[in-house]
Design a protein around this motif. Structure first.
Motif, PDB file in Angstrom:
ATOM      1  N   ALA A  44       5.640  82.733  26.803  1.00 40.08           N
ATOM      2  CA  ALA A  44       4.278  81.639  26.593  1.00 40.08           C
ATOM      3  C   ALA A  44       3.124  82.764  26.312  1.00 40.08           C
ATOM      4  O   ALA A  44       1.933  82.193  26.026  1.00 40.08           O
ATOM      5  CB  ALA A  44       4.254  81.030  27.649  1.00 40.08           C
ATOM      6  N   GLU A  46       0.467  84.680  24.457  1.00 44.43           N
ATOM      7  CA  GLU A  46      -0.039  84.372  23.021  1.00 44.43           C
ATOM      8  C   GLU A  46      -0.501  85.585  22.416  1.00 44.43           C
ATOM      9  O   GLU A  46      -0.128  85.975  21.359  1.00 44.43           O
ATOM     10  CB  GLU A  46      -0.733  83.319  23.043  1.00 44.43           C
ATOM     11  N   GLY A 125       1.246  86.756  15.473  1.00 43.15           N
ATOM     12  CA  GLY A 125       0.722  85.329  15.588  1.00 43.15           C
ATOM     13  C   GLY A 125       0.206  85.214  16.825  1.00 43.15           C
ATOM     14  O   GLY A 125      -0.504  86.025  17.261  1.00 43.15           O
ATOM     15  N   THR A 242      -2.924  69.395  30.606  1.00 42.51           N
ATOM     16  CA  THR A 242      -1.537  69.908  31.044  1.00 42.51           C
ATOM     17  C   THR A 242      -1.867  71.407  31.523  1.00 42.51           C
ATOM     18  O   THR A 242      -0.859  72.032  32.122  1.00 42.51           O
ATOM     19  CB  THR A 242      -0.757  69.949  29.745  1.00 42.51           C
ATOM     20  N   GLY A 243      -2.871  72.041  31.220  1.00 36.35           N
ATOM     21  CA  GLY A 243      -2.816  73.612  31.516  1.00 36.35           C
ATOM     22  C   GLY A 243      -2.473  74.309  30.454  1.00 36.35           C
ATOM     23  O   GLY A 243      -2.219  75.456  30.626  1.00 36.35           O
ATOM     24  N   VAL A 244      -2.001  73.887  29.500  1.00 38.82           N
ATOM     25  CA  VAL A 244      -1.259  74.670  28.454  1.00 38.82           C
ATOM     26  C   VAL A 244      -2.402  75.568  27.940  1.00 38.82           C
ATOM     27  O   VAL A 244      -3.447  75.399  27.740  1.00 38.82           O
ATOM     28  CB  VAL A 244      -0.602  73.767  27.294  1.00 38.82           C
ATOM     29  N   LEU A 245      -2.022  76.990  27.646  1.00 40.07           N
ATOM     30  CA  LEU A 245      -2.806  78.152  27.235  1.00 40.07           C
ATOM     31  C   LEU A 245      -3.234  78.238  25.979  1.00 40.07           C
ATOM     32  O   LEU A 245      -2.412  77.841  24.824  1.00 40.07           O
ATOM     33  CB  LEU A 245      -2.277  79.414  27.627  1.00 40.07           C
ATOM     34  N   THR A 316      -3.937  79.324   9.959  1.00 39.80           N
ATOM     35  CA  THR A 316      -2.549  79.155   9.709  1.00 39.80           C
ATOM     36  C   THR A 316      -1.986  80.633   9.844  1.00 39.80           C
ATOM     37  O   THR A 316      -0.943  80.956  10.461  1.00 39.80           O
ATOM     38  CB  THR A 316      -2.154  78.482   8.409  1.00 39.80           C
ATOM     39  N   ASP A 317      -2.739  81.595   9.411  1.00 38.87           N
ATOM     40  CA  ASP A 317      -1.974  82.971   9.180  1.00 38.87           C
ATOM     41  C   ASP A 317      -1.999  83.853  10.539  1.00 38.87           C
ATOM     42  O   ASP A 317      -0.980  84.268  10.890  1.00 38.87           O
ATOM     43  CB  ASP A 317      -3.066  83.991   8.359  1.00 38.87           C
ATOM     44  N   GLU A 320      -1.518  80.144  14.045  1.00 37.83           N
ATOM     45  CA  GLU A 320      -0.834  78.702  13.646  1.00 37.83           C
ATOM     46  C   GLU A 320      -0.089  78.081  15.034  1.00 37.83           C
ATOM     47  O   GLU A 320      -0.477  76.844  14.940  1.00 37.83           O
ATOM     48  CB  GLU A 320       0.371  78.845  12.977  1.00 37.83           C
ATOM     49  N   ASN A 321       0.075  78.730  15.926  1.00 31.61           N
ATOM     50  CA  ASN A 321       1.101  78.085  17.054  1.00 31.61           C
ATOM     51  C   ASN A 321      -0.068  77.223  17.841  1.00 31.61           C
ATOM     52  O   ASN A 321       0.132  76.191  18.491  1.00 31.61           O
ATOM     53  CB  ASN A 321       1.398  79.263  18.002  1.00 31.61           C
ATOM     54  N   HIS A 324      -0.274  73.722  16.759  1.00 32.42           N
ATOM     55  CA  HIS A 324       0.691  72.846  17.333  1.00 32.42           C
ATOM     56  C   HIS A 324       0.666  72.528  18.712  1.00 32.42           C
ATOM     57  O   HIS A 324       0.516  71.338  19.247  1.00 32.42           O
ATOM     58  CB  HIS A 324       2.394  73.343  17.384  1.00 32.42           C
ATOM     59  N   LEU A 325       0.122  73.580  19.598  1.00 27.91           N
ATOM     60  CA  LEU A 325      -0.081  73.415  21.080  1.00 27.91           C
ATOM     61  C   LEU A 325      -1.245  72.168  21.144  1.00 27.91           C
ATOM     62  O   LEU A 325      -1.033  71.330  22.056  1.00 27.91           O
ATOM     63  CB  LEU A 325      -0.611  74.671  21.715  1.00 27.91           C
ATOM     64  N   ASP A 328       0.362  68.728  20.137  1.00 28.35           N
ATOM     65  CA  ASP A 328       1.401  68.368  20.596  1.00 28.35           C
ATOM     66  C   ASP A 328       1.160  67.652  22.165  1.00 28.35           C
ATOM     67  O   ASP A 328       1.414  67.141  22.811  1.00 28.35           O
ATOM     68  CB  ASP A 328       2.500  69.278  20.691  1.00 28.35           C
ATOM     69  N   PHE A 329       0.232  68.805  22.816  1.00 23.73           N
ATOM     70  CA  PHE A 329      -0.025  68.609  24.261  1.00 23.73           C
ATOM     71  C   PHE A 329      -1.683  68.025  24.417  1.00 23.73           C
ATOM     72  O   PHE A 329      -1.952  67.747  25.712  1.00 23.73           O
ATOM     73  CB  PHE A 329      -0.026  69.970  24.982  1.00 23.73           C
TER      74      PHE A 329
ATOM     75  N   ARG B 102       6.865  73.862  30.030  1.00 27.48           N
ATOM     76  CA  ARG B 102       6.223  72.685  29.705  1.00 27.48           C
ATOM     77  C   ARG B 102       5.315  72.787  28.361  1.00 27.48           C
ATOM     78  O   ARG B 102       4.521  71.861  28.099  1.00 27.48           O
ATOM     79  CB  ARG B 102       5.111  72.258  30.875  1.00 27.48           C
ATOM     80  N   GLN B 103       5.736  73.831  27.683  1.00 27.65           N
ATOM     81  CA  GLN B 103       4.924  73.878  26.421  1.00 27.65           C
ATOM     82  C   GLN B 103       5.805  74.404  25.068  1.00 27.65           C
ATOM     83  O   GLN B 103       5.366  74.964  24.384  1.00 27.65           O
ATOM     84  CB  GLN B 103       3.734  74.732  26.808  1.00 27.65           C
ATOM     85  N   VAL B 105       8.033  76.366  24.727  1.00 30.78           N
ATOM     86  CA  VAL B 105       8.393  77.714  23.980  1.00 30.78           C
ATOM     87  C   VAL B 105       9.744  78.258  24.884  1.00 30.78           C
ATOM     88  O   VAL B 105      10.347  79.251  24.504  1.00 30.78           O
ATOM     89  CB  VAL B 105       7.388  78.510  24.463  1.00 30.78           C
ATOM     90  N   GLN B 122       7.862  68.135  24.807  1.00 29.99           N
ATOM     91  CA  GLN B 122       7.144  67.825  23.293  1.00 29.99           C
ATOM     92  C   GLN B 122       7.185  66.621  22.952  1.00 29.99           C
ATOM     93  O   GLN B 122       6.426  66.307  22.031  1.00 29.99           O
ATOM     94  CB  GLN B 122       7.807  68.798  22.483  1.00 29.99           C
ATOM     95  N   GLN B 124       5.725  62.927  23.354  1.00 32.53           N
ATOM     96  CA  GLN B 124       4.909  62.025  24.188  1.00 32.53           C
ATOM     97  C   GLN B 124       5.687  60.758  24.192  1.00 32.53           C
ATOM     98  O   GLN B 124       6.331  60.197  23.144  1.00 32.53           O
ATOM     99  CB  GLN B 124       3.748  61.710  23.186  1.00 32.53           C
ATOM    100  N   ARG B 179       3.469  92.098   4.204  1.00 37.42           N
ATOM    101  CA  ARG B 179       3.257  90.764   4.706  1.00 37.42           C
ATOM    102  C   ARG B 179       4.004  89.575   4.063  1.00 37.42           C
ATOM    103  O   ARG B 179       4.353  88.807   5.011  1.00 37.42           O
ATOM    104  CB  ARG B 179       1.566  90.380   4.267  1.00 37.42           C
ATOM    105  N   ARG B 182       7.199  89.595   6.223  1.00 34.95           N
ATOM    106  CA  ARG B 182       7.044  89.067   7.465  1.00 34.95           C
ATOM    107  C   ARG B 182       7.020  87.655   7.526  1.00 34.95           C
ATOM    108  O   ARG B 182       7.599  86.869   8.256  1.00 34.95           O
ATOM    109  CB  ARG B 182       5.861  89.758   8.254  1.00 34.95           C
ATOM    110  N   LYS B 186       9.354  84.763   9.057  1.00 31.42           N
ATOM    111  CA  LYS B 186       8.344  84.142  10.172  1.00 31.42           C
ATOM    112  C   LYS B 186       9.212  82.887  10.770  1.00 31.42           C
ATOM    113  O   LYS B 186       9.438  82.868  12.083  1.00 31.42           O
ATOM    114  CB  LYS B 186       7.080  83.752   9.600  1.00 31.42           C
ATOM    115  N   ARG B 190      11.054  81.896  14.893  1.00 29.51           N
ATOM    116  CA  ARG B 190      10.505  80.911  15.948  1.00 29.51           C
ATOM    117  C   ARG B 190      11.436  80.341  16.925  1.00 29.51           C
ATOM    118  O   ARG B 190      11.090  79.744  17.661  1.00 29.51           O
ATOM    119  CB  ARG B 190       9.907  79.800  14.959  1.00 29.51           C
TER     120      ARG B 190
END
Lengths: 621, 284
Positions: A44, A46, A125, A242-245, A316-317, A320-321, A324-325, A328-329, B102-103, B105, B122, B124, B179, B182, B186, B190
Motif C-alpha cells: 500500500a 505509494e 507511479g 476510510t483512512g485510505v492514504l 495520469t502519468d 494515476e492510482n 482510483h483511490l 473508489d473510496f 481495505r484499499q 491493493v 472496492q 460500494q 518510457r 515502461r 504498466k 498492476r
C-alpha cells in the motif's frame, strides 16, 4: 516441529529482503507470515524510495534532511547507514526488474517530497510499495525460499535467563490458520521479526487490518525494550471516510491544500512560510487540524487537496492510482474536484530497539522495518524514508542472522545502554494482571510471565522451544474452550476509540491519563475474553483475539511513553509543553516489560556521525 | 438487540425464475422490516440485507452449506467489506473472510458478489442493483470455510510461469528502460493476485492445468519488458505455448470484465498468441 537456520516472521518488504539476504549468505531460511506475502501492507506504500542517485545530490544532504526531519532524535549511525546504502539497494531492486517510472533518458524517475532538499524520491507511479513488494516476492520464488503463509506466529521461544541480555531466542511458535495446528519453528541461527506497524491501535488509520504490531508486542514481553513509542506519525492526507492514504507525491508534484475559506493555509496561516505544502508531515498534519479545530475545515472534518491544475496528462502519468483511490473510496473524481483529506494514523517511528545490524538485546533475535526502531526516523519520519529502511535494514538483519561477518554495531542495545530511569505518574498501574489459576494466564501470558513461578530456569535450545510450544498450545486451548465472556471486537473498538480521542496529533496530560484508564479497562476485560468460533479451520476469531492482546500492550507503551515525555518534539505535541527541550530530552524513551511491571528508562541519542556532528537547530520549513 | 434475521436457506434446485421471485419477495419483506424498524427507533440510517454463504466442514451446524441473512447499516460509502466486517463484529464472530488493506491493493477479498467476481473493499453497496446482496466465495475454487477459498492452485499457476526477472544486469548502474516500454508493461504490473480472473474463466474451470489469465499476464509482464533479452523471451514463450498455455484461451473476456485493476487480460493473452505465431514463423 520445523527447523531452519533463520526464521523470518512477516513477509512484507523488510521480511522478504531479509530472507533473500540470508539465502544469499547460504542460510536455510524460512518466511512465516499470517498473510500470503503479496498481501502484506508494504503493497500500500505509494510515494517512493529516497535514494541519492543523481549529480547535485549527496549522502550528506539526505542525512541532514533526515536528521532535521527526526527533530534531532534519530541516531547518526543509523541515518548514515540508510543514506549510504539506499542507492545500492534501490538499484538492486531495479536489477530485479522493478517497474520504476522512467524519465525521458530511461533513468528511474525521482520527485520532490516533504522535508527533502533535493528531489530524490524514486518512484513507480503512486504505487511504489506494490511494485517493491511484488519484486521482492518474485526473488523469493526464484530462490525457492520456504514460505509458510497463513501461519500466525503468536509466541517467541526465549530462554529464561534473568537478564534480557543473557537470553537467547531459539525459535517461534505459530499456528496454521488454515488448520489450527499449533507448531514450533526452531531457528538454529536466529529469528528476524518483520511484522510491520501497529496502526490498528487507532481507528482512523492508513494501516491494514493485519497491522497489529505482533512483533513488537512479542519482543516486548520477551524482554526487549520498545523504543520511542510515543512518536506516531499522522499522515496529513488520508481520506476522511476510510483512512485510505493519498500519497505525499500529490503535494510533491504540486498539489495544494485549501481550507474552507479558500486560503492556501500552509503559506497564509504561516505554518511553513518557505515550502508550504512540502513541509514535514508532522507540521502539515498539525496545520490541518488547527484549521479544522478553528472552524475553517469542511464539515468540521477535512480540508481540500487540489491537484486539478497539474492537468490530466501529468496526473495520469505520475499519480494515476490516486484517481482510483479517491473515486473508489471517497466518491470524488480528483480531475474534477478537490480531494477531501484529513490526518490519519500512518506510521510508528518507534518499535523494537535494534542496532544497525538489526540485533536486539536478546541473542538470536532481530527486527527490521516498521516494527523496529533503529532509529532512523527519530520523532518524525520523512516521506520516502520508510521503503529504503525496509530494504537496507532488512538486508542487514538477514545477513547478520545468516552468520555473515559484519562490523560491530555502534548502537548499543538493552538495559546496559541506559542513561537513567524515567518517572511517570500514572492514574492506574500498567502492566499485567495475574489472575491465573491453572497456570495459564487468562490473557495468554508470555514466557517471561511464568519465569518467576516455573521452578528451574529453561535455557537449552530444545527445551526452550518445546516449553514455548506447550505454553502456546495451553493458551490457545484456554481461549477456545472458554465458552462465554467478552469478545475481542468489543475490547478492540473501545481501545481504538480511546487512542484516537486521547493519543492523537494533539495531546495533553488529562487525555493521556484517560487513555491509560481505558487501556487498563481493556486489559481487565481481556481477562474474560473468549473465542466464539469453535472451529480449528481458519479461525479468524481466535487470531483477532490474540492480536487484540498485542494491541493492548502496544497502546499502553505508546501512552506511557507519551505521558512521560514532557516536551514537544516532532510528531509528539503536548499542550502543556510547547517547546522542544534539548537540555533534558535528547534521549530515547525505552520501555521494558519487566515481567509485567513496565520499567521506563532512557538511552542516549547519537548525534555524532562518521565525519561530522549534527547540531540540533530550530526546525523551520 | 440483534437485528440479524434468523432465516436460513439451503441452495436448492429452483429455476432461475423461482430464484428471482424469491429474491423479490425477500426484498419486499426486507423493505417492510426496515420501515418498521426505522419507525420504531427513529433510525434514519439506511440498512442493507446481505445473504452470506456459510460453510465449515468442522462444525456440525455448518457442514451443510447454507446462506445466512444479515441486516447491517449501510450509510453512503459503505462497501461490501465494511458490511461483512460489521456483521462479523456485531452479530457473528464466526463469519470468516480474508481481508487486510481495505484499499484494493492486497488482493485478499475477491468474492462472488451478486453473481460476479469483485473485491469486497472496492464494491460500494449503493452501486449494487440487486437486493439482498448475495456474497459467496469465488467459484471454481475449493471452499475452506464461509467465504475463504483455497488459493494454492492459483499460486501454483502463478509460479509456474517463472514469475521473476531474468535479465543480465550490470554491476552497479541502473538499467535504462524507455518510457514507452515502461508504459507497455504498466497495466500488467498492476496485478494484485486476487484470483478474480481465474475464477471467472470458463476454460480454467474445465481445465485445471490451464495457466489462466493472471499467470499469462505475469509472463507478459516480463516477456514484454525490454530489459530481458530475446533468449529469455524465447524461454518464456515456450512455457506459454505448452498444451495448457495461451492457446486455450477462447477470448470470452470474462477475466477482463472482472479484473479490479482494469488490466486488459484478454488483450495480453492475445498478444502472447501473436508473439508465439511470429516466433514459430521464423522457423519456416
Amino acid at each position: 516441529m520445523h527447523e531452519h537456520d533463520v526464521i523470518v516472521v512477516g513477509a512484507g518488504g523488510a521480511g522478504l529482503r531479509a530472507a533473500v539476504a540470508a539465502n544469499e549468505e547460504g542460510a536455510d531460511v524460512a518466511l512465516v507470515s499470517k498473510l500470503h506475502p503479496v498481501r502484506s501492507h508494504t503493497g500500500a506504500a505509494e510515494g517512493g524510495i529516497n535514494a541519492v542517485l543523481r549529480d547535485g545530490d549527496s549522502f550528506e544532504s539526505h542525512a541532514e534532511d533526515t536528521m532535521k526531519g527526526s527533530d534531532y532524535l534519530g541516531d547518526a549511525p543509523a541515518i548514515e547507514t540508510l543514506c549510504h546504502q539506499s542507492p545500492k539497494e534501490t538499484v538492486q531492486l531495479e536489477h530485479w526488474g522493478m517497474a520504476f517510472s522512467r524519465d525521458d533518458d530511461g533513468r528511474m524517475s525521482q520527485r520532490p517530497f516533504g522535508g527533502l532538499s533535493f528531489p530524490r524520491t524514486t518512484y513507480a507511479g503512486a504505487e511504489t510499495g506494490h511494485h517493491l513488494l511484488h519484486t521482492m516476492y518474485e526473488q523469493v520464488v526464484k530462490r525457492g525460499i520456504t514460505v509458510y503463509d497463513e501461519w500466525y506466529v503468536s509466541r517467541l521461544a526465549v530462554t529464561d535467563h534473568a537478564e534480557p541480555e543473557d537470553r537467547e531466542c531459539h525459535g517461534v511458535v505459530a499456528y496454521d490458520v488454515q488448520t489450527g495446528k499449533v507448531d514450533a519453528f526452531k531457528a538454529r541461527n536466529g529469528v528476524i521479526l518483520a511484522t510491520g506497524g501497529p496502526g490498528q491501535v487507532y481507528d482512523h488509520t492508513t494501516n491494514a487490518v493485519a497491522n497489529t504490531g505482533d512483533g513488537p508486542a512479542m519482543a516486548y514481553r520477551a524482554g526487549v525494550p520498545l523504543e520511542d513509542m510515543e512518536f506516531i506519525q499522522f499522515h496529513p492526507t488520508t481520506l476522511p471516510s476510510t483512512g485510505v492514504l493519498i500519497t505525499e507525491g500529490v503535494r510533491g508534484e504540486g498539489g495544494i491544500l485549501y481550507n474552507a475559506e479558500g486560503e492556501r493555509f500552509m503559506f497564509e496561516g504561516g505554518y511553513a512560510k518557505n515550502v508550504g505544502e512540502l513541509a514535514s508531515r508532522d507540521v502539515v498534519a498539525r496545520a490541518e487540524l488547527t484549521e479544522i479545530n478553528e472552524g475553517r475545515g469542511f464539515e468540521d472534518d477535512y480540508v481540500h487537496l487540489d491537484m486539478r491544475h497539474l492537468g490530466e496528462e501529468r496526473i495520469t502519468d505520475r499519480l494515476e492510482n490516486i484517481i482510483h483511490l479517491s473515486e473508489d473510496f471517497e466518491g470524488v473524481n480528483p480531475l474534477e474536484d478537490p480531494m477531501r483529506v484529513k490526518p490519519g494514523q500512518h506510521y510508528a517511528m518507534g518499535g523494537i530497539e535494534v542496532s544497525e545490524n538489526g540485533e536486539t538485546c536478546i541473542g538470536g533475535l532481530y527486527a527490521a522495518g516498521e516494527c523496529a526502531c533503529v532509529s532512523v526516523h527519530g520523532s518524525n519520519r520523512l516521506g520516502g524514508n520508510a521503503l529504503p529502511e525496509l530494504i537496507v535494514f532488512g538486508a542487514r538483519a538477514g545477513r547478520h542472522a545468516a552468520g555473515k561477518e559484519m562490523e560491530t554495531a555502534e548502537i548499543e542495545t538493552g538495559p546496559a545502554a541506559s542513561i537513567g530511569s524515567g518517572d511517570v505518574d500514572t492514574p492506574v498501574s500498567p502492566g499485567s494482571i495475574d489472575t491465573s489459576e491453572d497456570g495459564v494466564a487468562a490473557d495468554g501470558g508470555q514466557a517471561g510471565d511464568d519465569r518467576a513461578t516455573d521452578g528451574g530456569a529453561v535455557v537449552g535450545m530444545d527445551e526452550t522451544v518445546e516449553r514455548a510450544l506447550d505454553q502456546e498450545q495451553a493458551r490457545i486451548e484456554h481461549l477456545l474452550e472458554k465458552d462465554e465472556g467478552v469478545q475481542h471486537a468489543d475490547i478492540r473498538s473501545k481501545l481504538q476509540e480511546s487512542m484516537t480521542e486521547n493519543v492523537n496529533v494533539f495531546r495533553n496530560e488529562e487525555g493521556l491519563k484517560q487513555a491509560l484508564r481505558d487501556i487498563r479497562e481493556a486489559r481487565e476485560a481481556y481477562q474474560d475474553v473468549y473465542v466464539n468460533d469453535p472451529s480449528r479451520t481458519f479461525n479468524t476469531d481466535l487470531q483477532h483475539t490474540i492480536e487484540t492482546r498485542n494491541l493492548i500492550d502496544l497502546a499502553e507503551a505508546i501512552t506511557l511513553s507519551a505521558l512521560a515525555r514532557t516536551e514537544f518534539r516532532g510528531a509528539h505535541w503536548r499542550e502543556e509543553y510547547q517547546d522542544r527541550d534539548d537540555e533534558n530530552w535528547i534521549k530515547h524513551t525505552m520501555l521494558a516489560w519487566n515481567e509485567g511491571s513496565p520499567d521506563l528508562y532512557y538511552a542516549p541519542v547519537i548525534l555524532d556521525g562518521e565525519d561530522k556532528s549534527y547540531e540540533p537547530k530550530e526546525r523551520h520549513y | 438487540m440483534s437485528t440479524q434475521l434468523q432465516r436460513t436457506e439451503t441452495e436448492g434446485d429452483e429455476s432461475p425464475q423461482e430464484q428471482r421471485l424469491e429474491r423479490k419477495s425477500l426484498a419486499e419483506g426486507e423493505r417492510e422490516a426496515q420501515r418498521t424498524e426505522e419507525e420504531s427507533t427513529g433510525d434514519e440510517t439506511p440498512h442493507v440485507h446481505l445473504k452470506v454463504f456459510r460453510y465449515d466442514p468442522e462444525v456440525e451446524a455448518k457442514r451443510e452449506p447454507r446462506f445466512d441473512d444479515f441486516r447491517v447499516p449501510a450509510p453512503q460509502g459503505t462497501t461490501v467489506l465494511d458490511a461483512l466486517m460489521y456483521a462479523r463484529d456485531e452479530f457473528d464472530s464466526t463469519l470468516t473472510f480474508r481481508h487486510s488493506c481495505r484499499q484494493a491493493v492486497c488482493g485478499s477479498d475477491a468474492l462472488f458478489i451478486n453473481g460476479s467476481q469483485r473485491l469486497g473493499c472496492q464494491t460500494q453497496i449503493q452501486d449494487l442493483d440487486q437486493r439482498p446482496v448475495r456474497v459467496e466465495p469465488l467459484p471454481h475454487q475449493e471452499v475452506e470455510k464461509d467465504l475463504v477459498v483455497d488459493m494454492e492452485h492459483f499460486y501454483d499457476q502463478m509460479e509456474a510461469v517463472e514469475p521473476y526477472f531474468q535479465g543480465e544486469t550490470p554491476d552497479e548502474e541502473e538499467q535504462l528502460q524507455s518510457r514507452e516500454n515502461r508504459e507497455k508493461v504498466k497495466m500488467s504490473t498492476r496485478c494484485i493476485w486476487c484470483g478474480a480472473c481465474q475464477s471467472s474463466c470458463n476454460i480454467a474451470a474445465g481445465d485445471n492445468e490451464y495457466l489462466g489469465p493472471a499467470a499469462i499476464n505475469k509472463a507478459y509482464r516480463f516477456a514484454m519488458d525490454e530489459r530481458e533479452d530475446d533468449d529469455i523471451k524465447k524461454h518464456r514463450m515456450n512455457i506459454l505455448e505448452q498444451e495448457h498455455g495461451v492457446w486455450r484461451c477462447q477470448t470470452q473476456f470474462s477475466c477482463t470484465e472482472v479484473c479490479p485493476k482494469d488490466i486488459p487480460l484478454t488483450e495480453h493473452i492475445q498478444e502472447m498468441k501473436r508473439e508465439a505465431v511470429k516466433d514459430n514463423l521464423k522457423f519456416w
